[in-house]
Write an enzyme that holds these catalytic residues in place. Sequence first.
Site, PDB file in Angstrom:
ATOM      1  N   THR A 150       0.834  -1.205   0.000  1.00 45.19           N
ATOM      2  CA  THR A 150       0.000   0.000   0.000  1.00 45.19           C
ATOM      3  C   THR A 150       0.864   1.249   0.000  1.00 45.19           C
ATOM      4  O   THR A 150       0.601   2.211  -0.731  1.00 45.19           O
ATOM      5  CB  THR A 150      -0.937   0.006   1.226  1.00 45.19           C
ATOM      6  OG1 THR A 150      -1.547  -1.281   1.354  1.00 45.19           O
ATOM      7  CG2 THR A 150      -2.021   1.052   1.067  1.00 45.19           C
ATOM      8  N   TYR A 151       1.897   1.238   0.806  1.00 46.64           N
ATOM      9  CA  TYR A 151       2.809   2.379   0.880  1.00 46.64           C
ATOM     10  C   TYR A 151       3.509   2.591  -0.462  1.00 46.64           C
ATOM     11  O   TYR A 151       3.588   3.726  -0.968  1.00 46.64           O
ATOM     12  CB  TYR A 151       3.836   2.134   1.983  1.00 46.64           C
ATOM     13  CG  TYR A 151       4.858   3.224   2.142  1.00 46.64           C
ATOM     14  CD1 TYR A 151       4.501   4.481   2.607  1.00 46.64           C
ATOM     15  CD2 TYR A 151       6.209   2.980   1.843  1.00 46.64           C
ATOM     16  CE1 TYR A 151       5.451   5.484   2.768  1.00 46.64           C
ATOM     17  CE2 TYR A 151       7.163   3.976   2.004  1.00 46.64           C
ATOM     18  CZ  TYR A 151       6.781   5.226   2.470  1.00 46.64           C
ATOM     19  OH  TYR A 151       7.724   6.211   2.620  1.00 46.64           O
TER      20      TYR A 151
END
Length: 243
Positions: A150-151
Amino acid sequence: MKGKLALVTGGSQGIGAAIVHELSTYGCRVIFNYLRNHEKATELVDSIRQSGGFCEAYQVDFSNVGEISTFFKTVAAAHTSLDILVNNAGIMINTPIADVSEEEFDQIFDLNVKGLFFSCREAIRIMNTGGSIINIGTTVTKMMLPGYGTYAASKGAVEQITRVLAKELGPRGIRVNCVSPGPTDTSLFRRGKTEQQVQNLASMSAFNRIGTPEEIAQMVRLLCTKESGWVSGQNIFTNGGLI
């Protein structure tokens, strides 16, 4: 750089605070925002003012577009125009993709992508010709580490925003670049890691260590100077030869 107005998001600690110090040392008037840590923000402002510099801190949530808009109106009213924007504010949640909740996804993208996007939108309305925008990315986009999906996705978006905005703002002489640190010695980086995990990442660099916030800040400062006047639309990996 003397007298130029620089705005740094997420400037109260870590890489952000190092950038605030670096730009101030080279003569910039610096404004930064913080979200919660009023004490550290105040300490940083006091430190720079005691050294004869200009510094202001504002409590602003850069995941909230309304607060971003209001903040830039305040900056415009007080200072008229802006020369440098450093989009440093961001969060990292280390969760495997299979376990990421919608709330976690939204938290990361609201700050890392939406906040940066609308920070750029507001800044370019008051930015002087010849200005510079530096977005903080990450080497994680090239490392494909489990748990960082996600990052990495959010920072991948930052890279693309940087490239497109560089083309859009080129006619105004405004440069847009991305600085992507590798493992850097901050509380955010060390959170949840054992010393062995830190050393494992350090051993992946060419210098067998992790970076310092000051080294990232130096690259940011370089991209604000006339010596980098032919550099725009680039993603500068600042990671000691990690990749």
